[in-house]
Design a protein around this motif. Structure first.
Motif, PDB file in Angstrom:
ATOM      1  N   TYR A  75      -6.716  -1.227   6.888  1.00 53.14           N
ATOM      2  CA  TYR A  75      -6.660   0.232   6.884  1.00 53.14           C
ATOM      3  C   TYR A  75      -5.365   0.728   6.242  1.00 53.14           C
ATOM      4  CZ  TYR A  75     -10.319  -0.709  10.283  1.00 53.14           C
ATOM      5  OH  TYR A  75     -11.448  -1.185  10.906  1.00 53.14           O
ATOM      6  N   LEU A  76      -4.823  -0.062   5.357  1.00 55.53           N
ATOM      7  CA  LEU A  76      -3.534   0.205   4.723  1.00 55.53           C
ATOM      8  C   LEU A  76      -3.447   1.604   4.111  1.00 55.53           C
ATOM      9  CD1 LEU A  76      -0.792  -0.891   3.503  1.00 55.53           C
ATOM     10  CD2 LEU A  76      -2.157  -1.662   1.548  1.00 55.53           C
ATOM     11  N   GLU A  77      -4.348   1.913   3.216  1.00 53.03           N
ATOM     12  CA  GLU A  77      -4.245   3.134   2.422  1.00 53.03           C
ATOM     13  C   GLU A  77      -4.329   4.396   3.284  1.00 53.03           C
ATOM     14  OE1 GLU A  77      -5.938   4.701  -1.877  1.00 53.03           O
ATOM     15  OE2 GLU A  77      -7.219   3.406  -0.642  1.00 53.03           O
ATOM     16  N   ASN A  78      -5.358   4.489   4.118  1.00 54.49           N
ATOM     17  CA  ASN A  78      -5.530   5.685   4.939  1.00 54.49           C
ATOM     18  C   ASN A  78      -4.419   5.839   5.976  1.00 54.49           C
ATOM     19  OD1 ASN A  78      -7.822   6.578   3.635  1.00 54.49           O
ATOM     20  ND2 ASN A  78      -9.246   5.634   5.078  1.00 54.49           N
ATOM     21  N   SER A  79      -3.961   4.711   6.530  1.00 60.08           N
ATOM     22  CA  SER A  79      -2.885   4.782   7.519  1.00 60.08           C
ATOM     23  C   SER A  79      -1.604   5.315   6.896  1.00 60.08           C
ATOM     24  CB  SER A  79      -2.635   3.402   8.128  1.00 60.08           C
ATOM     25  OG  SER A  79      -3.759   2.953   8.850  1.00 60.08           O
ATOM     26  N   LEU A 210      -8.605  -9.239   4.148  1.00 65.53           N
ATOM     27  CA  LEU A 210      -7.692  -9.565   3.056  1.00 65.53           C
ATOM     28  C   LEU A 210      -8.146  -8.929   1.749  1.00 65.53           C
ATOM     29  CD1 LEU A 210      -5.338 -11.069   1.746  1.00 65.53           C
ATOM     30  CD2 LEU A 210      -6.779 -13.128   1.678  1.00 65.53           C
ATOM     31  N   LYS A 211      -9.434  -9.033   1.462  1.00 61.67           N
ATOM     32  CA  LYS A 211      -9.957  -8.415   0.240  1.00 61.67           C
ATOM     33  C   LYS A 211      -9.697  -6.908   0.226  1.00 61.67           C
ATOM     34  CE  LYS A 211     -13.829 -11.638  -0.481  1.00 61.67           C
ATOM     35  NZ  LYS A 211     -15.317 -11.743  -0.489  1.00 61.67           N
ATOM     36  N   GLU A 212      -9.988  -6.267   1.347  1.00 66.48           N
ATOM     37  CA  GLU A 212      -9.799  -4.820   1.424  1.00 66.48           C
ATOM     38  C   GLU A 212      -8.330  -4.451   1.261  1.00 66.48           C
ATOM     39  OE1 GLU A 212     -11.698  -3.130   4.875  1.00 66.48           O
ATOM     40  OE2 GLU A 212     -13.461  -4.427   4.613  1.00 66.48           O
ATOM     41  N   MET A 213      -7.450  -5.215   1.883  1.00 70.33           N
ATOM     42  CA  MET A 213      -6.015  -4.941   1.765  1.00 70.33           C
ATOM     43  C   MET A 213      -5.537  -5.089   0.328  1.00 70.33           C
ATOM     44  SD  MET A 213      -2.814  -6.466   1.339  1.00 70.33           S
ATOM     45  CE  MET A 213      -2.852  -8.169   1.938  1.00 70.33           C
ATOM     46  N   LEU A 214      -5.968  -6.149  -0.364  1.00 70.84           N
ATOM     47  CA  LEU A 214      -5.530  -6.369  -1.734  1.00 70.84           C
ATOM     48  C   LEU A 214      -5.985  -5.231  -2.648  1.00 70.84           C
ATOM     49  CD1 LEU A 214      -6.241 -10.214  -2.056  1.00 70.84           C
ATOM     50  CD2 LEU A 214      -3.988  -9.109  -1.931  1.00 70.84           C
ATOM     51  N   GLN A 215      -7.218  -4.793  -2.497  1.00 68.81           N
ATOM     52  CA  GLN A 215      -7.722  -3.691  -3.321  1.00 68.81           C
ATOM     53  C   GLN A 215      -6.947  -2.400  -3.051  1.00 68.81           C
ATOM     54  OE1 GLN A 215     -11.787  -4.083  -1.996  1.00 68.81           O
ATOM     55  NE2 GLN A 215     -12.435  -5.039  -3.913  1.00 68.81           N
ATOM     56  N   GLN A 216      -6.656  -2.150  -1.782  1.00 62.85           N
ATOM     57  CA  GLN A 216      -5.903  -0.957  -1.429  1.00 62.85           C
ATOM     58  C   GLN A 216      -4.440  -1.068  -1.858  1.00 62.85           C
ATOM     59  OE1 GLN A 216      -6.667   0.410   2.696  1.00 62.85           O
ATOM     60  NE2 GLN A 216      -8.479  -0.896   2.610  1.00 62.85           N
ATOM     61  N   ALA A 217      -3.896  -2.265  -1.789  1.00 62.13           N
ATOM     62  CA  ALA A 217      -2.501  -2.470  -2.209  1.00 62.13           C
ATOM     63  C   ALA A 217      -2.326  -2.085  -3.670  1.00 62.13           C
ATOM     64  CB  ALA A 217      -2.091  -3.924  -1.986  1.00 62.13           C
ATOM     65  N   TYR A 218      -3.303  -2.425  -4.486  1.00 59.07           N
ATOM     66  CA  TYR A 218      -3.223  -2.050  -5.904  1.00 59.07           C
ATOM     67  C   TYR A 218      -3.171  -0.532  -6.064  1.00 59.07           C
ATOM     68  CZ  TYR A 218      -4.447  -1.226 -10.739  1.00 59.07           C
ATOM     69  OH  TYR A 218      -4.440  -0.757 -12.036  1.00 59.07           O
ATOM     70  N   ARG A 219      -3.993   0.166  -5.286  1.00 64.16           N
ATOM     71  CA  ARG A 219      -4.015   1.631  -5.388  1.00 64.16           C
ATOM     72  C   ARG A 219      -2.738   2.258  -4.828  1.00 64.16           C
ATOM     73  NH1 ARG A 219      -9.502   0.754  -3.633  1.00 64.16           N
ATOM     74  NH2 ARG A 219      -9.053   1.543  -1.533  1.00 64.16           N
ATOM     75  N   VAL A 220      -2.181   1.650  -3.781  1.00 59.03           N
ATOM     76  CA  VAL A 220      -0.987   2.199  -3.129  1.00 59.03           C
ATOM     77  C   VAL A 220       0.282   1.953  -3.943  1.00 59.03           C
ATOM     78  CG1 VAL A 220       0.535   1.896  -1.118  1.00 59.03           C
ATOM     79  CG2 VAL A 220      -1.939   2.124  -0.791  1.00 59.03           C
TER      80      VAL A 220
END
Length: 297
Positions: A75-79, A210-220
């Motif tokens: 939940y990296l991006e939304n948090s 992990l997949k979701e975090m990596l995709q969001q990390a790129y956007r963040v």
């Protein structure tokens, strides 16, 4: 007890800290990486850390530049948006199970102690290892053992569990281990490590998170921002390696007529960074650690 983080200095060095920048520690744990990052920030820098384990909250750092978020990093991006953060200069993730989680016998992560079959990183969730072992269909279990534990006899193992649980529910780590007492002594450590890993990954949905975090990390990440990931087994490392290389987890990116494709990251090193011998001697967890760093293009 939280042990010293693996590749502590090396991982934070690769973030190339801007003292006034914004950074994210995706796996707070005992706070070792976070404290090292904070030591390199000025009064204008900010650090946001994530951990879904309630035990980690006891390690919260009292520092006005620091915010600990009790959430899974999926939940990296939304948090971060809830805290008004839309861009970061660097993100660090130290994957897998913490030494504390292994050492707390009642959590059920370790093969060394008899404990309830649990393995939840977030103790508030309902899915635990008991549910996986006792309620999953035979085919589901076989897939978990094969894909997450890389166990060749996955179908045989699943069949044995389904047969045995008809007589008695499998409630503890010893109950599970006793089903496979026929495994030769010299193979038992590796076998149970793979078996427990497979169940733990399913319980915590580790690869999907992990997949979701990596995709969001790129956007963040801001352009030029750095992503540093420390992994401990081949399943994690393959996902990280492929994503940093071409922004995908499966398949190949679309190429132009010259064979070129649009990259998401520039790899800082073509090969993973691994701990030196002295760190391996001091920290058994370091033995399988691999660190990869990408710079967002």
């Amino acid at each position: 007890m939280y042990h010293n983080p693996v590749l502590l200095k090396q991982s934070v060095d690769q973030l190339a800290i801007n003292p006034a920048g914004i950074y994210v520690d995706c796996t707070f744990g005992g706070g070792g990486h976070s404290r090292e990052i904070l030591s390199r920030l000025s009064d204008h820098g900010r650090l946001y850390a994530f951990d879904q384990d309630l035990d980690a909250l006891a390690n919260e750092i009292q520092d006005s530049r620091f915010t600990l978020i009790n959430q899974n990093f999926r939940y990296l991006e939304n948090s971060l948006l809830l805290y008004g953060v839309s861009g970061a200069d660097g993100i660090l993730a130290d994957l897998g199970v913490s030494s504390h989680q292994f050492d707390e016998a009642e959590r059920g992560f370790s093969t060394r102690s008899d404990a309830p079959l649990d393995m939840r990183m977030n103790v508030m969730q309902t899915l635990d290892a008991r549910v996986v072992v006792n309620d999953y269909e035979e085919e589901q279990l076989a897939d978990i053992f094969y894909y997450y534990g890389e166990l060749r006899e996955a179908r045989k193992l699943a069949r044995e569990i389904v047969h045995q649980r008809k007589t008695k529910r499998i409630a503890t780590t010893e109950d599970l281990k006793n089903l496979f007492s026929y495994i030769p002594q010299h193979k038992r450590n590796k076998f149970f490590a793979q078996l427990f890993q497979a169940i733990r990954i399913e319980v915590n949905q580790e690869l999907e998170a992990l997949k979701e975090m990596l995709q969001q990390a790129y956007r963040v990440l801001k352009p030029g921002g750095r992503l540093v990931v420390i992994s401990y087994h081949s399943l994690e490392d393959r996902l990280v390696k492929r994503f940093l290389k071409n922004g995908m987890f499966e398949g190949e990116p679309e190429r132009d007529v010259y064979g070129n494709y649009e990259k998401a990251f520039e790899l800082l090193k073509s090969k993973a960074t691994v701990p030196d011998e002295s760190e391996i001697e001091e920290n058994s967890r370091a033995r399988s650690a691999k660190m990869r760093t990408g710079i967002k293009i």
